[in-house]
Design a protein around this motif. Structure first.
Motif, PDB file in Angstrom:
ATOM      1  N   SER A 167       0.829  -1.205   0.000  1.00 47.36           N
ATOM      2  CA  SER A 167       0.000   0.000   0.000  1.00 47.36           C
ATOM      3  C   SER A 167       0.862   1.253   0.000  1.00 47.36           C
ATOM      4  N   VAL A 168       1.988   1.215   0.731  1.00 48.91           N
ATOM      5  CA  VAL A 168       2.878   2.367   0.776  1.00 48.91           C
ATOM      6  C   VAL A 168       3.532   2.596  -0.582  1.00 48.91           C
ATOM      7  N   SER A 169       3.897   1.526  -1.252  1.00 49.27           N
ATOM      8  CA  SER A 169       4.469   1.650  -2.595  1.00 49.27           C
ATOM      9  C   SER A 169       3.452   2.271  -3.551  1.00 49.27           C
ATOM     10  N   GLU A 170       2.201   1.828  -3.438  1.00 39.15           N
ATOM     11  CA  GLU A 170       1.130   2.399  -4.253  1.00 39.15           C
ATOM     12  C   GLU A 170       0.921   3.875  -3.912  1.00 39.15           C
ATOM     13  N   LEU A 171       0.971   4.197  -2.609  1.00 36.16           N
ATOM     14  CA  LEU A 171       0.791   5.575  -2.170  1.00 36.16           C
ATOM     15  C   LEU A 171       1.901   6.473  -2.699  1.00 36.16           C
ATOM     16  N   ASP A 172       3.123   5.981  -2.682  1.00 33.57           N
ATOM     17  CA  ASP A 172       4.260   6.766  -3.148  1.00 33.57           C
ATOM     18  C   ASP A 172       4.082   7.145  -4.614  1.00 33.57           C
ATOM     19  N   SER A 173       3.674   6.175  -5.418  1.00 31.00           N
ATOM     20  CA  SER A 173       3.456   6.427  -6.841  1.00 31.00           C
ATOM     21  C   SER A 173       2.287   7.385  -7.056  1.00 31.00           C
ATOM     22  N   LEU A 174       1.197   7.147  -6.320  1.00 26.81           N
ATOM     23  CA  LEU A 174       0.015   7.989  -6.445  1.00 26.81           C
ATOM     24  C   LEU A 174       0.301   9.412  -5.985  1.00 26.81           C
ATOM     25  N   GLY A 175       1.014   9.555  -4.858  1.00 31.08           N
ATOM     26  CA  GLY A 175       1.321  10.874  -4.329  1.00 31.08           C
ATOM     27  C   GLY A 175       2.211  11.681  -5.249  1.00 31.08           C
ATOM     28  N   THR A 176       3.188  11.025  -5.854  1.00 34.10           N
ATOM     29  CA  THR A 176       4.084  11.704  -6.795  1.00 34.10           C
ATOM     30  C   THR A 176       3.314  12.209  -8.008  1.00 34.10           C
ATOM     31  N   HIS A 177       2.404  11.373  -8.510  1.00 33.85           N
ATOM     32  CA  HIS A 177       1.568  11.752  -9.656  1.00 33.85           C
ATOM     33  C   HIS A 177       0.648  12.912  -9.286  1.00 33.85           C
TER      34      HIS A 177
END
Length: 372
Positions: A167-177
Motif C-alpha cells: 500500500s505504501v508503494s502504491e501511495l508513493d506512486s500515487l502521491g508523486t503523480h
C-alpha cells in the motif's frame, strides 16, 4: 506576577518589555482540555495581536486545514471555522471565542490562522477545498490519495506494517503523480498554492513514515516536520510577520534531549538558530483541579510532593501567575506533571523562559461531548 482571574480577564501588559524584540512567542499547555488555559491563552493572543503586532497564530493542527480555514474565514461561521481547522480536542466554547475574534479582525490588521502539524483528520477544510478547483481527473487522484492515506493511518500498527508495504508503494506512486498534477493546476492565490502543495507533501511523507519508521522515530519526525513548517511559514508565506505558536509544552521545550526517557528533539530544537534567538517560550502548568481528555472524561490532577515544581509554585501569593524560570529556583531539577499525571523531570531554566501557573483549574469539555 499576578495575571488576574478569569472573571475579570487576564492581564499581560507586564510582558511588553520582554517580548518587544521577539518575533516568535511559543505558548504551551500541559493539557489540551483546560478551561483556564484556553481563556488565558486567548487573552494573551489578543494582547499580542492588538498591542505588539503579532499577526499570525500557528496552531498545533494540520497546515492545510488551518490555512484553508483562514482563507475561507469570511464565509464561515466561527464554529465552522474552528471545527474545520483545528483538532477536535480543542473544540470547546472557550476556544470558539478565539475564532470569533479572528473573524472580527479587520483586513490589513487581521490575526491570521495557520497550522504546524502534519497529522491529517477527516471532515476538515483542506480536501473539499482542493477538490473544488481541480478538474475531475485530478480530483479523482486526490480522492484516492485521501482514501489510501486514511487507510494506512487507521489500519497501520506495529504488527501490521509488513502487510502495508504494498500500500505504501502504491501511495508513493500515487502521491508523486498527484503532486505533479496539482502543481500544474495552479490556484489563483499563489501563496495558497504553495501551502496546498506543501500539505500534500507533508501527508505523503508522514503517512509513509507511519509504516517505515519506528514509533519513537515517528514521534520525533512529527516535531521535525512541524519545525520545518514553521520555518516555511516564517520565510515564505509570512516573511515580515510575527508569530504566536500554540502547542503542547512537550513540543516547545528548548532542550528535550535532557530527558533520559524521551531524548528526542522538539519543535524548538529543530529550528534554525536565527529563529531560536528571536523566540520567547512560555509553558502552562497547574497545581490542583481537573482536566479533561479528548473524549470529554474529566479526571483529577495527581497530588504533587515537595519534589514537584507545581508544589513549589503553589506557594506564589497569587491565584494565577506569570513566573520567570530564569531565576535561581529555575536552575534546579524538578518533577512536573504533563497532562496532570505523566511524571517527568526537568530544569525549568533550560526549557522555558517563563510559565503561566494556575493554582486551580477545571476541564474544557470538547463540544462534541455532553458536559456531565
Amino acid at each position: 506576577m499576578d495575571i488576574g482571574q478569569e472573571e475579570s480577564q487576564y492581564r499581560f501588559d507586564f510582558l511588553k518589555d520582554q517580548l518587544k524584540d521577539k518575533r516568535f512567542v511559543f505558548i504551551g499547555e500541559s493539557s489540551h482540555c483546560v478551561k483556564q488555559y484556553s481563556m488565558a491563552k486567548i487573552q494573551l493572543i489578543k494582547f499580542l495581536h492588538a498591542q505588539l503586532g503579532f499577526n499570525v497564530l500557528a496552531f498545533e493542527s494540520e497546515l492545510g486545514d488551518c490555512s484553508i480555514g483562514d482563507y475561507l474565514r469570511k464565509e464561515l461561521t466561527p464554529l465552522k471555522f474552528m471545527e474545520g481547522s483545528i483538532g477536535r480536542v480543542w473544540h470547546n466554547d472557550y476556544n470558539l471565542e478565539l475564532f470569533n475574534y479572528m473573524k472580527d479582525t479587520e483586513e490589513g490588521t487581521s490575526l491570521h490562522l495557520s497550522g504546524l502539524d502534519v497529522q491529517q483528520s477527516a471532515g476538515k477544510h483542506f480536501i473539499p477545498f482542493v477538490e473544488s478547483y481541480l478538474p475531475s481527473s485530478v480530483k479523482q487522484l486526490l480522492i484516492e490519495f485521501e482514501r489510501l492515506t486514511n487507510y494506512i493511518l487507521e489500519y497501520g500498527g506495529f504488527f501490521k506494517k509488513r502487510k502495508l508495504k504494498q500500500s505504501v508503494s502504491e501511495l508513493d506512486s500515487l502521491g508523486t503523480h498527484l503532486l505533479k498534477e496539482v502543481q500544474g493546476q495552479k490556484h489563483q492565490d499563489k501563496t495558497l498554492q504553495h501551502i496546498i502543495v506543501r500539505s500534500i507533501e507533508n501527508r505523503l511523507a508522514y503517512c509513509k513514515a507511519n509504516v517505515q519508521q519506528s514509533f519513537f522515530r515517528q514521534f520525533e519526525l512529527r516535531d521535525q516536520m512541524m519545525a520545518d513548517n514553521l520555518q516555511f511559514l516564517a520565510e515564505k508565506i509570512y516573511p515580515h510577520e510575527k508569530f504566536i505558536i500554540w502547542a503542547h509544552n512537550m513540543h516547545i521545550r528548548k532542550n528535550s534531549k535532557d530527558s533520559l526517557l524521551s531524548p528526542y528533539k522538539s519543535i524548538l530544537e529543530n529550528l534554525k538558530d536565527s529563529i531560536k534567538n528571536e523566540s520567547f517560550v512560555m509553558a502552562l502548568y497547574a497545581h490542583n483541579g481537573e482536566m479533561s481528555d479528548q473524549m470529554g472524561n474529566a479526571y483529577s490532577i495527581k497530588k504533587s510532593t515537595r519534589k514537584h515544581m507545581e508544589w513549589l509554585l503553589n506557594h506564589a501569593p497569587y491565584q494565577n501567575s506569570f513566573i520567570s524560570s530564569q531565576l535561581e529556583w529555575g536552575e534546579h531539577k524538578w518533577r512536573v506533571y504533563e497532562g496532570g499525571g505523566l511524571r517527568q523531570s526537568l530544569v525549568p531554566a533550560r526549557q522555558y523562559d517563563g510559565l503561566l501557573f494556575f493554582k486551580n483549574v477545571s476541564p474544557a469539555f470538547p463540544k462534541h461531548e455532553k458536559v456531565p
